[in-house]
Design a protein around this motif. Sequence first.
Motif, PDB file in Angstrom:
ATOM      1  N   PRO A  51       0.881  -1.405  -0.079  1.00  0.00           N
ATOM      2  CA  PRO A  51      -0.059  -0.127  -0.064  1.00  0.00           C
ATOM      3  C   PRO A  51       0.758   1.325   0.100  1.00  0.00           C
ATOM      4  N   LEU A  52       1.887   1.347   0.704  1.00  0.00           N
ATOM      5  CA  LEU A  52       2.782   2.325   0.793  1.00  0.00           C
ATOM      6  C   LEU A  52       3.380   2.833  -0.583  1.00  0.00           C
TER       7      LEU A  52
ATOM      8  N   GLN B  20       1.059   4.381  -2.910  1.00  0.00           N
ATOM      9  CA  GLN B  20       0.796   5.581  -2.621  1.00  0.00           C
ATOM     10  C   GLN B  20       1.979   6.473  -3.134  1.00  0.00           C
TER      11      GLN B  20
ATOM     12  N   LEU C  38       1.424   6.903  -6.726  1.00  0.00           N
ATOM     13  CA  LEU C  38       0.385   7.743  -7.189  1.00  0.00           C
ATOM     14  C   LEU C  38       0.563   9.495  -6.613  1.00  0.00           C
ATOM     15  N   ASP C  39       1.585   9.548  -5.685  1.00  0.00           N
ATOM     16  CA  ASP C  39       1.893  10.784  -5.106  1.00  0.00           C
ATOM     17  C   ASP C  39       2.880  11.465  -6.122  1.00  0.00           C
TER      18      ASP C  39
ATOM     19  N   ARG D 227      -4.531  16.308  -9.891  1.00  0.00           N
ATOM     20  CA  ARG D 227      -4.992  15.173 -10.047  1.00  0.00           C
ATOM     21  C   ARG D 227      -5.294  14.546 -11.279  1.00  0.00           C
TER      22      ARG D 227
ATOM     23  N   GLU E 134      -6.431  -3.073  -6.248  1.00  0.00           N
ATOM     24  CA  GLU E 134      -6.713  -1.785  -5.752  1.00  0.00           C
ATOM     25  C   GLU E 134      -7.495  -0.601  -6.930  1.00  0.00           C
TER      26      GLU E 134
ATOM     27  N   TYR F 164      -5.976  -0.309 -10.393  1.00  0.00           N
ATOM     28  CA  TYR F 164      -5.057   0.415 -11.357  1.00  0.00           C
ATOM     29  C   TYR F 164      -4.637  -0.654 -11.948  1.00  0.00           C
TER      30      TYR F 164
END
Length: 262
Positions: A108-109, A112, A115-116, A125, A156, A158
Amino acid sequence: MTHVCETVWNAIEKVKDAAVADLSLVDELGLTEIERELAQIDPGYKAVSPTARLDSFLTEDVYSFVELNGESPAGIAYADAAFEIFEQLPVMKRFAQTYKLRRFEGRPLMLQVLLDCHVEFLGRRPDRVPHIAIVDLKGMPTQKEFELFREYFEAEGYPSVIASPDELEFSGGRLRAGEFEIDIVYKRLLVNEYLPIIKQHPALLDAYRAHAICMVNSFRSKIIHKKALFAVLTDARHAALFTEEERAMITGHVPWTRQVRA
């Protein structure tokens, strides 16, 4: 430990900033000419190495780093899978009756982080769910980890593929693996492994140079992946780059390092 890592990491980011602006520092880090050229390409986000691992020794007396894996650290998805296996073992169930177990989930990290970086790369976005390609050479020992990541990313929401450089095509401003259009490249491909085939399979580089993809980690991560990084951190000539606290953390936790040249 968290504070030590964060403080040393701030110092490492400053080395990257200085190296991008000062080629003499690049010489000290030992980048080759082609590595320099790749490092000069702006990845579209600030972090030098959004996914990295500071390897260390921890004893009763000292907490000391031995190296920084700043280019493409492996093991994140493996660690998640290992926990799922171990927590089902009878010995671990007995252990959990006495001690509190806390799971650390890496996938999950990692998602993220991707995505960040993509949001920073776009400056906004995204209008739709980004497509992710996990890129490395074929037949790597970490192939199973790529599959674990792909399964998680898709679960998730994607869309994701695993692709090698020879399977990529860049045309019309888009990087593709077959019919799959790519927005984010999770680059597990090492620079040293890409260089021998970069002219034969340039699509990844061409898309990156054209800012058609967000690639994590970028080629710029090679700056801090070099073992000479610790020599720069511990050299008094560069002390002015760092705050007093950063210098103290470097002295306490980064081994004194120098390059020896014939």
